[in-house]
Design a protein around this motif. Structure first.
Motif, short mmCIF file in Angstrom:
data_model
loop_
_atom_site.label_atom_id
_atom_site.label_comp_id
_atom_site.label_asym_id
_atom_site.label_seq_id
_atom_site.Cartn_x
_atom_site.Cartn_y
_atom_site.Cartn_z
N ASP A 1 0.85 -1.19 0.00
CA ASP A 1 0.00 0.00 0.00
C ASP A 1 0.88 1.24 0.00
OD1 ASP A 1 0.24 1.18 2.87
OD2 ASP A 1 -0.13 -0.95 3.23
N HIS A 2 0.29 2.40 -0.20
CA HIS A 2 1.04 3.65 -0.38
C HIS A 2 1.86 4.06 0.83
CE1 HIS A 2 -2.71 4.94 1.60
NE2 HIS A 2 -1.95 5.89 2.13
N SER A 3 1.50 3.58 2.02
CA SER A 3 2.19 4.02 3.24
C SER A 3 3.63 3.54 3.33
CB SER A 3 1.42 3.53 4.47
OG SER A 3 1.54 2.12 4.63
N LYS A 4 4.00 2.52 2.53
CA LYS A 4 5.36 1.97 2.60
C LYS A 4 6.38 2.79 1.83
CE LYS A 4 3.63 -1.66 4.72
NZ LYS A 4 3.52 -2.96 4.03
N PHE A 5 5.91 3.66 0.93
CA PHE A 5 6.84 4.45 0.13
C PHE A 5 7.53 5.50 0.99
CE2 PHE A 5 4.09 2.65 -3.07
CZ PHE A 5 4.95 2.40 -4.13
N GLY A 6 8.84 5.65 0.77
CA GLY A 6 9.61 6.62 1.55
C GLY A 6 10.03 6.10 2.91
N LYS A 7 9.75 4.84 3.19
CA LYS A 7 10.14 4.25 4.47
C LYS A 7 11.34 3.32 4.28
CE LYS A 7 5.85 4.51 7.10
NZ LYS A 7 4.85 3.75 7.88
N VAL A 8 12.18 3.28 5.30
CA VAL A 8 13.35 2.41 5.31
C VAL A 8 13.34 1.61 6.60
CG1 VAL A 8 15.88 2.31 5.32
CG2 VAL A 8 14.70 4.08 3.98
N THR A 9 13.49 0.30 6.49
CA THR A 9 13.64 -0.54 7.68
C THR A 9 15.04 -1.17 7.67
OG1 THR A 9 12.55 -2.38 6.53
CG2 THR A 9 11.17 -0.97 7.90
N SER A 10 15.32 -2.03 8.60
CA SER A 10 16.70 -2.41 8.90
C SER A 10 17.46 -3.12 7.79
CB SER A 10 16.71 -3.30 10.15
OG SER A 10 16.09 -2.64 11.24
N VAL A 11 16.77 -3.93 6.98
CA VAL A 11 17.47 -4.82 6.04
C VAL A 11 16.93 -4.66 4.63
CG1 VAL A 11 18.10 -7.21 5.53
CG2 VAL A 11 17.80 -6.49 7.91
N THR A 12 17.79 -4.28 3.69
CA THR A 12 17.43 -4.26 2.27
C THR A 12 17.48 -5.68 1.72
OG1 THR A 12 18.22 -2.01 1.88
CG2 THR A 12 18.11 -3.47 -0.04
N PHE A 13 16.37 -6.13 1.10
CA PHE A 13 16.39 -7.48 0.51
C PHE A 13 16.42 -7.46 -1.01
CE2 PHE A 13 11.85 -6.61 1.33
CZ PHE A 13 11.26 -6.94 0.12
N ALA A 14 16.18 -6.29 -1.61
CA ALA A 14 16.30 -6.17 -3.07
C ALA A 14 16.25 -4.70 -3.45
CB ALA A 14 15.17 -6.92 -3.78
N GLN A 15 16.90 -4.35 -4.56
CA GLN A 15 16.79 -3.00 -5.09
C GLN A 15 15.49 -2.88 -5.89
OE1 GLN A 15 18.82 -0.49 -4.23
NE2 GLN A 15 19.83 -2.01 -2.90
N LEU A 16 15.05 -1.66 -6.13
CA LEU A 16 13.74 -1.44 -6.75
C LEU A 16 13.61 -2.07 -8.14
CD1 LEU A 16 12.84 2.24 -5.79
CD2 LEU A 16 12.33 0.12 -4.57
N ASN A 17 14.71 -2.13 -8.89
CA ASN A 17 14.61 -2.67 -10.24
C ASN A 17 14.44 -4.18 -10.28
OD1 ASN A 17 17.16 -3.51 -9.53
ND2 ASN A 17 18.23 -2.45 -11.19
N ARG A 18 14.45 -4.84 -9.12
CA ARG A 18 14.29 -6.29 -9.07
C ARG A 18 12.83 -6.72 -9.04
NH1 ARG A 18 18.37 -9.49 -7.53
NH2 ARG A 18 17.04 -11.04 -8.56
N GLY A 19 11.91 -5.79 -8.83
CA GLY A 19 10.51 -6.20 -8.73
C GLY A 19 9.54 -5.14 -9.22
N GLN A 20 8.43 -5.59 -9.80
CA GLN A 20 7.36 -4.67 -10.19
C GLN A 20 6.47 -4.44 -8.97
OE1 GLN A 20 5.49 -5.83 -14.04
NE2 GLN A 20 7.00 -7.48 -14.03
N ILE A 21 6.09 -3.20 -8.74
CA ILE A 21 5.30 -2.85 -7.56
C ILE A 21 3.82 -2.77 -7.92
CG2 ILE A 21 4.87 -1.12 -5.78
CD1 ILE A 21 7.81 -0.24 -6.11
#
Length: 249
Positions: free
Chosen positions: A209-229
């Motif tokens: 949902d829209h609330s997750k955009f602009g948020k950062v949590t502890s562990v990156t599991f993939a860069q944005l180009n790895r998945g369609q949102i």
């Protein structure tokens, strides 16, 4: 190199790149991993940057969230938006697909909308597995440790199992979406499972949902180009420059 010099270089690099990994800083500073980690910890305590797993991000790189809500709390949030996202995601499942469904409240809602086709599923959500079986689908569960707060199976055994699979599609959840920190989650074990799935999938869809955009949590599991949102609405059009995004409301 003096400590103050290292601090200045680390802060300048973080400001320029918005996010930086420990390994990058080690090469730049010609310093050990323990030294760089200690410097990042100190700068984080001074309020100069935000420490994340494996590196650091700039203070104004979205809002940082260190605490994860449990499944019961998440289930009460943005229910209409999650239903719309789940309905569209389910429509992407085709005959003879071999699909991974991630644990999570939005991905769980997908199951009610899945078409009655010949599809095989793998999931690390034990509630998801039960619902899929009740719908009459063939479903597999990887072994591993059960994390009760997210109702997810995680751990080394889970990853070893998933590395044997080759998915046509995977549908993933996320706790944060950031241009510079990518898709992130709170737990390194859950993050490692997500990364393994994405690495073994032809197509990756991230449900958020829209609330997750602009948020950062502890562990990156993939860069944005790895998945369609797939989202209800996109609050910042900048993200469209980094990956394909489908708005469903």
């Amino acid at each position: 190199m003096l400590t103050e010099e290292r601090f200045a270089i680390i802060l300048e690099t973080v400001q320029q790149k918005r996010s930086v990994r420990v390994t990058e800083l080690c090469a730049l500073l010609n310093a050990s991993v323990s030294t760089v980690r200690r410097d990042i910890n100190t700068l984080a305590e001074m309020g100069k940057l935000v420490k994340v797993h494996g590196g650091a991000i700039a203070l104004n790189e979205g809002s940082f969230s260190a605490v994860e809500k449990d499944v019961a709390e998440k289930a009460q949030l943005f229910t209409e938006e999650k239903e719309a996202i789940a309905r569209y995601a389910a429509s992407l499942v085709d005959e003879d697909d071999f699909v991974y469904i991630d644990a999570g409240t939005t991905t769980e809602k997908m199951i009610d909308y899945l078409p009655q086709k010949r599809v095989t599923f793998v999931t690390n959500g034990f509630i998801h597995a039960r619902k899929l079986a009740q719908r009459g689908f063939r479903v597999y569960i990887p072994g591993g440790e059960l994390k009760l707060s997210t109702e997810a199976i995680i751990g080394t055994e889970c990853i070893l199992t998933l590395n044997n699979y080759h998915f046509t599609k995977c549908f993933m959840g996320t706790n944060g979406i950031s241009v510079h920190a990518g898709f992130s989650t709170h737990d390194i074990s859950e993050g490692s499972v997500k990364t393994a799935v994405i690495d073994n999938s032809i197509q990756t869809y991230v449900l958020s949902d829209h609330s997750k955009f602009g948020k950062v949590t502890s562990v990156t599991f993939a860069q944005l180009n790895r998945g369609q949102i797939i989202t209800d609405r996109l609050p910042d059009k900048t993200y469209s420059s980094y990956t394909s995004i489908k708005e469903v409301m």
